[in-house]
Enzyme design. Structure first.
Site, short mmCIF file in Angstrom:
data_model
loop_
_atom_site.label_atom_id
_atom_site.label_comp_id
_atom_site.label_asym_id
_atom_site.label_seq_id
_atom_site.Cartn_x
_atom_site.Cartn_y
_atom_site.Cartn_z
CG ASP A 1 32.80 -37.35 37.91
OD1 ASP A 1 32.08 -38.30 37.69
OD2 ASP A 1 33.90 -37.72 38.68
CG PHE B 1 30.31 -35.72 44.61
CD1 PHE B 1 29.21 -35.08 45.64
CD2 PHE B 1 30.77 -36.68 45.21
CE1 PHE B 1 29.26 -35.18 46.75
CE2 PHE B 1 30.80 -37.07 46.77
CZ PHE B 1 29.80 -36.36 47.46
CG ASP C 1 30.23 -39.68 43.95
OD1 ASP C 1 31.65 -39.48 44.15
OD2 ASP C 1 29.63 -39.06 43.16
#
Length: 333
Positions: free
Chosen positions: A232, A230, A306
């Site tokens: 970010d 993910f 993750d």
């Protein structure tokens, strides 16, 4: 308009054309070795997710959280928004979880789409109130995306479970459904004239759904391997720290100066895309190690990697302080 490349393909496309961010072979191998040594621990399973989400009670809760799961970094390191819940003071992403838990305790039906689809900005401001002078950033945007998400759920059976069940138990179809129906999850950009996607929140929403279902013993969701990490601002920092990513000096200088990157800026897309691709390569390498050394098939997916790297980055933030995180104010992460 041509459809966007999916996140994995986007990551590869970006990494092959990147000018300021590079995936480093040696670092990829190092991280794979590190994860190989953790292969028998809870860190690399869905229960690792449970550890990272101690406050997660239910599916609608997960939807509310993930719909507002973006942009928690403070303008000034010393001015963090804080929420105290049951004697623990939280910062960052956990302020959101704590604020929602606090609202539920106060009897606010914050996880009911009938309520949150039409709550006012003042009501949400009260739910997300900070315990110090620093408010949670982007209240207006959080209000907009939450009410929009609530309206979509009401059109599809009135709960996240009924909405997501339209995708069967297929992770890929779930992501496609979410980004098709809920505009705020459409985390896409143009890179070298190609539409690419990173879908950070949509993928987290599916992974969190899997985490909750797994905890209930119902986690038989197919295609989990299709999900990427993910992308970010926290995990890229960990990947640079671990040597799996390298930034050019020019990019390092810009970030150290505190330059704000706009959403869709080439450098921002490179950081996120190369993060995705480096984790794909780490996963590949890890599975190769498991096969060669244990003679077994590897069932670690990128979401689980993750789930390990994000808390790792939080835990080692002091050692990583010399590596700047990139700052982009947007609703995507």
């Amino acid at each position: 308009m041509e459809p966007a490349l999916f996140p994995r393909e986007s990551g590869q496309f970006i990494a092959e054309r990147s000018r300021d961010v590079f995936v480093e072979e040696e670092g990829v191998q190092k991280v794979a070795e590190m994860l190989f040594n953790l292969r028998h621990t809870d860190d690399l399973t869905a229960s690792g997710w449970k550890k990272a989400n101690p406050l997660a009670p239910a599916l609608n809760w997960v939807f509310v959280i993930d719909t507002m799961n973006f942009s928690f970094w403070p303008e000034e390191e010393t001015q963090q928004c804080e929420v105290t819940y049951k004697g623990t003071t939280y910062t960052g992403y956990m302020t959101l979880c704590a604020a929602i838990a606090r609202a539920m305790e106060e009897g606010i039906p914050i996880t009911d789409p009938k309520y949150f689809s039409q709550m006012s900005m003042e009501e949400l401001g009260q739910v997300l109130r900070s315990d110090n002078e620093t408010p949670m950033p982007m209240l207006q945007e959080r209000h907009q995306v939450l009410t929009e998400g609530g309206r979509v759920l009401l059109e599809h059976g009135g709960s996240f479970r009924s909405f997501i069940s339209q995708a069967g138990n297929d992770a890929r179809k779930m992501v496609e459904l979410i980004v098709e129906k809920i505009h705020s999850y459409r985390d896409e950009a143009t890179f070298e004239e190609k539409r690419i996607s990173l879908y950070k929140r949509a993928q987290i929403l599916v992974a969190d759904f899997w985490g909750v279902m797994e905890a209930r013993g119902e986690g038989d969701i197919i295609n989990m391997d299709w999900l990427t990490m993910f992308a970010d601002y926290r995990v890229p920092q960990a990947l640079v720290f671990l040597g799996a990513l390298r930034y050019t000096d020019t990019l390092m200088q810009a970030l150290n100066k505190g330059e704000l990157l706009s959403s869709g800026d080439r450098r921002e897309v490179e950081i996120r895309g190369c993060s995705i691709w480096s984790v794909e390569l780490i996963k590949e390498r890890l599975c190769k190690l498991v096969k060669e050394r244990d003679g077994q098939t590897c069932n670690v997916n990128s979401a689980v990697i993750d789930f390990y790297l994000w808390p790792y980055a939080k835990k080692h933030h002091k050692e990583m302080a010399h590596i700047p995180i990139h700052h982009t104010r947007c609703i995507y992460y």
